[in-house]
Design an enzyme around this catalytic site. Sequence first.
Site, PDB file in Angstrom:
ATOM      1  N   SER A  21       0.856  -1.198   0.000  1.00  0.00           N
ATOM      2  CA  SER A  21       0.000   0.000   0.000  1.00  0.00           C
ATOM      3  C   SER A  21       0.885   1.239   0.000  1.00  0.00           C
ATOM      4  O   SER A  21       2.046   1.164  -0.396  1.00  0.00           O
ATOM      5  CB  SER A  21      -0.935  -0.029   1.221  1.00  0.00           C
ATOM      6  N   ASN A  22       0.354   2.362   0.412  1.00  0.00           N
ATOM      7  CA  ASN A  22       1.141   3.602   0.445  1.00  0.00           C
ATOM      8  C   ASN A  22       0.657   4.481   1.590  1.00  0.00           C
ATOM      9  O   ASN A  22      -0.263   4.102   2.318  1.00  0.00           O
ATOM     10  CB  ASN A  22       1.060   4.328  -0.911  1.00  0.00           C
ATOM     11  N   ARG A  23       1.239   5.665   1.738  1.00  0.00           N
ATOM     12  CA  ARG A  23       1.008   6.502   2.920  1.00  0.00           C
ATOM     13  C   ARG A  23      -0.252   7.356   2.854  1.00  0.00           C
ATOM     14  O   ARG A  23      -0.499   8.161   3.740  1.00  0.00           O
ATOM     15  CB  ARG A  23       2.206   7.427   3.126  1.00  0.00           C
ATOM     16  N   SER A  24      -1.053   7.227   1.822  1.00  0.00           N
ATOM     17  CA  SER A  24      -2.232   8.095   1.715  1.00  0.00           C
ATOM     18  C   SER A  24      -3.159   7.947   2.924  1.00  0.00           C
ATOM     19  O   SER A  24      -3.511   6.834   3.317  1.00  0.00           O
ATOM     20  CB  SER A  24      -3.009   7.741   0.443  1.00  0.00           C
ATOM     21  N   ALA A  88      -4.772   7.486  -4.032  1.00  0.00           N
ATOM     22  CA  ALA A  88      -3.401   7.059  -4.331  1.00  0.00           C
ATOM     23  C   ALA A  88      -3.473   5.552  -4.594  1.00  0.00           C
ATOM     24  O   ALA A  88      -3.300   4.734  -3.683  1.00  0.00           O
ATOM     25  CB  ALA A  88      -2.480   7.379  -3.160  1.00  0.00           C
TER      26      ALA A  88
END
Length: 213
Positions: A21-24, A88
């Site tokens: 995943s990512n930091r969104s 994101a």
Amino acid sequence: MNILVTAGPTREFMDPVRYLSNRSSGKMGYAVARQALARGHAVRLVSGPVTLPPPTGASVSRVTSAEEMLAATQEGLAWCQVLIMVAAVADWRPASISSSKLKKEGMPSMLPLERTPDILSRLAADKGSRCFVGFAAETDDAERHARAKLAAKQLDLIVMNDVSRADAGFEADTNQVSFFSADGAFQALPLMSKDEVADRIVAWVEAFPHDGL
Ligand code: C5P
């Protein structure tokens, strides 16, 4: 107007407990949904996994993966005149998902990945006279990348944020963005709250020429 907004990250699972995943945080997308509602628009929000309260008055579809976000966004497209893609979306996913938890001893040292669908590119063929707004999170050569994305994804506006700043982009309550529009216009906005950025985006969309509205 009917405005479809996507927000948050996606999660791409490799087994029942692990994902990419990512930091969104979803803050920017939720702010866009709230400001669109405050300005009198109907809002559908397609949200990846976030911990934010749903905006009052929005119809919210919760999704996890990029594939699910594509399906929910595709479903909302006929309803909307405006799509604002703030999510994101994870760019890569594990090539296969194990139905049982992988044992750490048996984990491969290399994880085979495949690309997730590019939602904006997939919806471009059905765009019609709709207004499409995308985001670009860039750390270097930001303007060139933002302009290339504007063209490649057939966007009317791309909102570029420099995610290398601590007070802008992921997780922050403030953001510093620039607008690049398809007609070649450029506008750099000062550092402001995400609510104010969202308000500027919705105002831009309102000024966009909409057929039959
Ligand atoms: O190519 P990049 O991910 O930087 O483009 C960002 C824009 O494209 C955002 O508006 C994002 O929501 C959208 N996007 C998408 N599908 C993807 C990746 C990004 O629609 N798989």
